[in-house]
Design an enzyme around this catalytic site. Structure first.
Site, PDB file in Angstrom:
ATOM      1  N   GLY A  10      -4.611  -0.666  -2.869  1.00  0.00           N
ATOM      2  CA  GLY A  10      -3.594  -1.397  -3.633  1.00  0.00           C
ATOM      3  C   GLY A  10      -3.734  -2.897  -3.400  1.00  0.00           C
ATOM      4  O   GLY A  10      -3.896  -3.342  -2.268  1.00  0.00           O
ATOM      5  N   ARG A  78      -9.623   2.329  -5.816  1.00  0.00           N
ATOM      6  CA  ARG A  78      -9.767   3.408  -4.835  1.00  0.00           C
ATOM      7  C   ARG A  78     -10.929   4.256  -5.358  1.00  0.00           C
ATOM      8  O   ARG A  78     -10.890   4.683  -6.513  1.00  0.00           O
ATOM      9  CB  ARG A  78      -8.494   4.242  -4.744  1.00  0.00           C
ATOM     10  CG  ARG A  78      -7.226   3.410  -4.442  1.00  0.00           C
ATOM     11  CD  ARG A  78      -6.019   4.317  -4.236  1.00  0.00           C
ATOM     12  NE  ARG A  78      -4.760   3.615  -4.479  1.00  0.00           N
ATOM     13  CZ  ARG A  78      -4.098   2.893  -3.574  1.00  0.00           C
ATOM     14  NH1 ARG A  78      -4.587   2.756  -2.364  1.00  0.00           N
ATOM     15  NH2 ARG A  78      -2.958   2.308  -3.871  1.00  0.00           N
ATOM     16  N   ASP A 109      -5.126   1.479   5.003  1.00  0.00           N
ATOM     17  CA  ASP A 109      -5.646   2.583   5.822  1.00  0.00           C
ATOM     18  C   ASP A 109      -6.792   3.341   5.135  1.00  0.00           C
ATOM     19  O   ASP A 109      -7.772   3.716   5.794  1.00  0.00           O
ATOM     20  CB  ASP A 109      -4.523   3.534   6.280  1.00  0.00           C
ATOM     21  CG  ASP A 109      -3.682   4.066   5.144  1.00  0.00           C
ATOM     22  OD1 ASP A 109      -3.902   3.655   3.986  1.00  0.00           O
ATOM     23  OD2 ASP A 109      -2.788   4.895   5.403  1.00  0.00           O
ATOM     24  N   THR A 132      -2.394  -5.073   2.719  1.00  0.00           N
ATOM     25  CA  THR A 132      -1.554  -4.076   2.051  1.00  0.00           C
ATOM     26  C   THR A 132      -0.112  -4.536   2.160  1.00  0.00           C
ATOM     27  O   THR A 132       0.296  -5.031   3.217  1.00  0.00           O
ATOM     28  CB  THR A 132      -1.693  -2.673   2.671  1.00  0.00           C
ATOM     29  OG1 THR A 132      -0.570  -1.867   2.245  1.00  0.00           O
ATOM     30  CG2 THR A 132      -1.695  -2.680   4.193  1.00  0.00           C
ATOM     31  N   ASP A 136       1.739  -1.227   7.333  1.00  0.00           N
ATOM     32  CA  ASP A 136       1.728   0.022   8.095  1.00  0.00           C
ATOM     33  C   ASP A 136       0.506   0.143   9.010  1.00  0.00           C
ATOM     34  O   ASP A 136       0.141   1.247   9.404  1.00  0.00           O
ATOM     35  CB  ASP A 136       1.781   1.219   7.126  1.00  0.00           C
ATOM     36  CG  ASP A 136       0.637   1.195   6.109  1.00  0.00           C
ATOM     37  OD1 ASP A 136      -0.095   0.186   6.040  1.00  0.00           O
ATOM     38  OD2 ASP A 136       0.486   2.195   5.384  1.00  0.00           O
TER      39      ASP A 136
END
Ligand code: F6P
Length: 328
Positions: A10, A78, A109, A132, A136
């Site tokens: 993303g 992706r 990730d 991102t 996270d």
């Protein structure tokens, strides 16, 4: 050294500033830089950025002004193909064909899972930059894009508060964060939301209705509930349905902020972080590091092996406490 740089997963505001920093830092030490378009998929298709001089080697001028723009000028994607054994063998052949010595992937990730596979099979070096909006990743205080995404979400939630107050309604506002409540928690605290639903904490609808009744009795007439898309309750609309069945005392409406959180002008924090990380990525390669993400913790460079970057980032407990106290 010949360094390939790309954005993957993303997009996140600040990715362009990071590419700019990689190119400027690398060129200052006379390394060559190839801008790979569309992430791993672009690498598989040998889709390289071509500068104004017609060359695939990026110059300082190619990235002029990139720092202040959102999105990913190198494009992002992706790639299913890269995940296959055949795709990875093809990638190795392409890296050899173009004499690429090192890669700097900018992503989250999924990007770093791909980088882990590559490091296992390739004798080149890979240093990743965390890009991102989800924040996270373990090994950095913030990821590139998080600050801007929170700013965007807070501006939207402030506007929703105006109408929530005017009509004495409750709004459930869903924000992004696939498996992480970072955007939800920071947005909720900054916007003064009464309640937040996070994937990191399991809530009960009955308890939530009790809390809402207490707020109603305290004469609160507008309520904002920020929901992380990754919450186990299934998102804003599903939680609204459950609250309706359980006798929520407020009229409700759900809003999903969605992809607008990924766009926009990067905040100064994101531009600075992205510039610092892009610079550190090149420096780390020069020092011979590989197989790791470069992060910033308390302003210091930290290298974390790719395999240790995902799945374990905890939310600040003090902010979680703050929500309950501020809702009074
Ligand atoms: O990883 C960033 C992110 O924006 C998540 O918050 C979200 O779940 C996901 O990407 C959406 O991805 P896409 O737009 O590719 O479907």
């Amino acid at each position: 050294m010949r360094i390939g740089v790309f954005c993957s997963g993303g997009d996140a505001p600040g990715m362009n500033a990071c590419v700019r920093a990689v190119v400027r830092t690398a060129r200052a030490s006379r390394h060559d830089v190839i801008g790979i378009r569309r992430g791993y998929q672009g690498l598989l298709e040998e889709d390289f950025h071509i500068g104004t001089d017609g060359s695939p080697l990026m110059t300082q001028r190619d990235v002029s002004g990139w720092g202040r723009h959102g999105g990913a000028f190198l494009r992002s994607s992706r790639s299913e193909e890269f995940r296959s054994a055949a795709g990875q063998q093809k990638t190795l052949d392409i890296l050899e064909k173009h004499n690429i010595d090192a890669l700097i992937p900018i992503g989250g990730d999924g990007t770093f899972r791909g980088a882990t596979d590559l490091v296992r099979q390739w004798d080149g070096m890979v240093i990743g930059c965390p890009g991102t909006i989800d924040n996270d990743l373990v090994g950095t205080d913030c990821t590139i894009g998080f600050s801007t995404a929170v700013q965007t979400a807070v501006e939207a939630v402030d506007k929703i508060r105006d109408t929530a107050e005017s009509h004495e309604r409750m709004f459930l506002i869903e924000v992004m964060g696939r498996h992480s409540g970072y955007i939800a928690l920071f947005t909720a605290v900054a916007a003064g939301a009464e309640v937040v639903c996070l994937p990191e904490s399991v809530g009960s609808i009955a308890v939530l209705v009790d809390q809402l009744n207490v707020m109603k009795n305290r004469q609160k007439d507008s309520i904002l509930l920020v929901v992380s898309e990754g919450d186990e309750g299934g998102g804003a609309e599903k939680i609204q349905q459950q609250l309706e069945s359980a006798g929520c005392p407020f009229p409700m409406q759900s809003v999903i902020l969605g992809h607008l959180q990924r766009g926009g002008t990067p905040s100064p924090e994101d531009r600075i972080l992205a510039s610092q990380l892009g610079y550190w990525a090149v420096v780390s390669l020069e020092e011979g590091h590989t197989g790791a993400m470069v992060g910033s913790i308390a302003g210091q460079r930290v290298l974390t092996p790719f395999a240790q970057t995902s799945g374990g980032k905890t939310l600040p407990p003090s902010l979680m406490e703050l929500i309950g106290v501020m809702a009074h």
